[in-house]
Design an enzyme around this catalytic site. Structure first.
Site, short mmCIF file in Angstrom:
data_model
loop_
_atom_site.label_atom_id
_atom_site.label_comp_id
_atom_site.label_asym_id
_atom_site.label_seq_id
_atom_site.Cartn_x
_atom_site.Cartn_y
_atom_site.Cartn_z
N ARG A 24 0.84 -1.21 0.00
CA ARG A 24 0.00 0.00 0.00
C ARG A 24 0.86 1.25 0.00
NH1 ARG A 24 -3.38 -0.13 4.92
NH2 ARG A 24 -1.57 -1.27 5.69
N ASN A 42 -6.38 -2.63 2.43
CA ASN A 42 -6.37 -4.07 2.60
C ASN A 42 -7.82 -4.56 2.69
OD1 ASN A 42 -3.59 -4.38 2.66
ND2 ASN A 42 -3.47 -4.31 4.88
#
Length: 95
Positions: A24, A42
Site C-alpha cells: 500500500r 487491505n
C-alpha cells in the site's frame, strides 16, 4: 487545438501476497508521483483495493505499475474497473 484532460476513476483489485509487505505504501508513492488522488486498502480476503482518480493516462500508468512485478510482495493478477470520476477525494491514503 486544445488538449482535453479526461478525469476517470480506476478501481483495481490486486491479488497475491500483497498485505504486510509495504504494497500500500509503494502504491501510494506511485500514485502521488502521478498526481492521482484516492486510496489503497487491505481487504479481508487478502487482496488490496486501489481506487485512483485523475488523468486517464496517469491512471493507466499506475495500473501498469501494479502489474509490473516491481512492487513489494508478489502480484498474481490485477482486476480493474473503469468508471467516471466521482470527485471528493483528497490526497492518496493507505487504509
Amino acid at each position: 487545438m486544445s488538449e482535453e484532460v479526461t478525469h476517470i476513476r480506476l478501481t483495481a483489485w490486486v491479488h497475491g501476497r500483497v498485505q504486510g509487505v509495504g504494497f500500500r505504501w509503494w502504491t501510494r508513492s506511485r500514485a502521488l508521483e502521478l498526481g492521482l488522488v484516492g486510496s489503497a486498502a487491505n481487504l479481508a480476503d487478502g487482496r488490496v483495493e486501489v481506487i485512483a482518480e485523475g488523468d486517464r493516462e496517469h491512471c493507466e500508468r499506475l495500473l501498469a505499475a501494479l502489474r509490473s512485478g516491481e512492487s513489494p510482495g508478489s502480484v498474481d493478477h490485477v482486476v480493474e474497473r473503469w468508471s467516471p470520476a466521482k470527485g471528493g477525494l483528497r490526497g492518496f491514503v493507505e487504509r
